[in-house]
Enzyme design. Structure first.
Site, PDB file in Angstrom:
ATOM      1  N   LYS A  50      28.826  34.846  -4.548  1.00  0.00           N
ATOM      2  CA  LYS A  50      28.711  35.794  -5.671  1.00  0.00           C
ATOM      3  C   LYS A  50      28.053  35.106  -6.867  1.00  0.00           C
ATOM      4  O   LYS A  50      27.178  35.679  -7.514  1.00  0.00           O
ATOM      5  CB  LYS A  50      30.102  36.307  -6.077  1.00  0.00           C
ATOM      6  CG  LYS A  50      30.718  37.239  -5.039  1.00  0.00           C
ATOM      7  CD  LYS A  50      32.088  37.728  -5.480  1.00  0.00           C
ATOM      8  CE  LYS A  50      32.688  38.654  -4.443  1.00  0.00           C
ATOM      9  NZ  LYS A  50      33.668  38.082  -3.551  1.00  0.00           N
ATOM     10  N   GLN A  94      39.572  38.508  -5.893  1.00  0.00           N
ATOM     11  CA  GLN A  94      39.219  38.089  -4.529  1.00  0.00           C
ATOM     12  C   GLN A  94      40.422  38.272  -3.608  1.00  0.00           C
ATOM     13  O   GLN A  94      41.500  37.749  -3.868  1.00  0.00           O
ATOM     14  CB  GLN A  94      38.778  36.611  -4.564  1.00  0.00           C
ATOM     15  CG  GLN A  94      38.171  36.098  -3.292  1.00  0.00           C
ATOM     16  CD  GLN A  94      36.812  36.742  -2.967  1.00  0.00           C
ATOM     17  OE1 GLN A  94      35.969  36.914  -3.838  1.00  0.00           O
ATOM     18  NE2 GLN A  94      36.628  37.112  -1.719  1.00  0.00           N
ATOM     19  N   ASP A 117      34.631  46.902  -7.324  1.00  0.00           N
ATOM     20  CA  ASP A 117      34.764  47.020  -5.867  1.00  0.00           C
ATOM     21  C   ASP A 117      35.386  48.355  -5.456  1.00  0.00           C
ATOM     22  O   ASP A 117      35.731  48.552  -4.282  1.00  0.00           O
ATOM     23  CB  ASP A 117      35.566  45.845  -5.286  1.00  0.00           C
ATOM     24  CG  ASP A 117      35.122  45.524  -3.853  1.00  0.00           C
ATOM     25  OD1 ASP A 117      34.075  46.054  -3.410  1.00  0.00           O
ATOM     26  OD2 ASP A 117      35.820  44.762  -3.170  1.00  0.00           O
TER      27      ASP A 117
END
Ligand code: NAD
Length: 287
Positions: A50, A94, A117
């Site tokens: 990322k 994460q 997300d």
């Protein structure tokens, strides 16, 4: 004859060019916060990817590292600090989390306007309701982008998804349903799995079991999307695939000889997931 390889790498590289140009037009540098809890090796690798992608397109990535034994309250207050910071456009925690933390509580702490997300209930509900302001989970968006890039139609197709996780299987099923596909979701409890997979026009596999989908699960004419990313632990498997460290859930070597198109691992959906996360980030800037 082997099936067409659905290359995520080349599409990712094209996305880097497109997003870099878009970043230059924005009034502020797009900023993503990545919250990491603990030090799982796979999470470290995904976060590295990322950061590298962010650097390439000119986005800022802030890496918050919290200890494995951190309390839920401390994680939530870290997220809330970034919720109120106007220079931050997106926040991602994460996954997976250490077992003592409740995933729902942690994800719900993210301001939906910064939920890059698409995993907060605001976005999952929109996905169920077929809303237009959806932030699709990055993996789901990556799968759709890959199919779109290769002009593989979805509407009216039979799509079979193996795996029903909150992160991949379920949102992907809803996204395909919203595109007028006929969707079947398979899971650990599915009986006669091959009967289901053989019915698919598009087979999507996200179970986390190396080479689980063998040639017996597929037939000619299918498109196979392999979402699995498995680190090899077994020496024998390591030998089979030479020096590659990562393999998918699909036995690529044998399945690719039968089906009409297949995404590889690495270099397929994984590459597109990172790109899609940053597509989401730029969308969240609202510009
Ligand atoms: P998960 O462990 O949360 O879910 C696995 C799912 O697979 C479950 O729903 C389970 O019912 C199903 N399953 C397990 N064994 C099965 C079997 N024998 N038959 C049928 N169904 C079975 O996993 P996840 O988070 O969805 O991840 C799945 C895989 O995708 C992992 O390898 C993960 O690393 C990978 N992944 C890749 C990306 C990417 O960007 N490519 C993103 C997220 C996850």
């Amino acid at each position: 004859m082997s099936g067409q390889i659905l290359e995520g790498i080349s599409l990712r590289d094209a996305t880097i060019q497109r997003l870099s140009a878009r970043v230059k037009t924005l009034s502020a540098q797009p900023t993503l916060v990545v919250v990491q809890i603990g030090d799982r090796a796979d999470s470290v690798a995904y976060i590295k990817a990322k950061k590298s992608f962010g650097e390439k397109i000119g986005a800022r990535v802030i890496h918050e590292m919290l200890p494995e034994k951190v309390s839920s309250d401390a994680v939530v207050s870290c997220i809330k600090k970034h919720n109120t910071d106007h220079s931050v456009h997106g926040i991602i925690v994460q996954l997976p989390l250490p077992v003592h933390l409740d995933q729902h509580t942690i994800l719900e702490a993210i301001d939906p306007k910064k939920d890059v997300d698409g995993l907060t209930s605001t976005h999952t509900q929109e996905l169920w309701e077929d809303g237009s302001e959806i932030v699709l989970p990055a993996t789901t968006r990556g799968i759709l982008s890959l199919l779109d890039c290769y002009q593989i139609p979805v509407e009216g197709k039979k799509v079979v998804i193996v795996g029903r996780s909150v992160l991949v299987g379920k949102p992907t099923a809803m996204a395909f349903l919203n595109r007028n596909a006929t969707v079947t979701i398979c899971h650990r409890g599915t009986q006669n799995l091959s009967e289901e997979t053989l019915r698919a026009d598009i087979l999507i596999v996200a179970i986390g079991k190396p080479h689980f989908i063998t040639k017996d699960f597929v037939r000619e004419g299918q498109v196979v999307i392999d979402v699995g990313i498995n680190t090899l632990a077994d020496g024998k498997l390591q030998e089979e695939v030479g020096k590659r460290k990562l393999v998918g859930d699909v036995d690529f070597e044998n399945v690719s000889k039968i089906v009409s198109a297949i995404s590889p691992v690495p270099g397929g959906v994984g590459a597109m997931t990172v790109a899609s996360l940053f597509e989401n980030l730029l969308d969240l800037t609202g510009e």
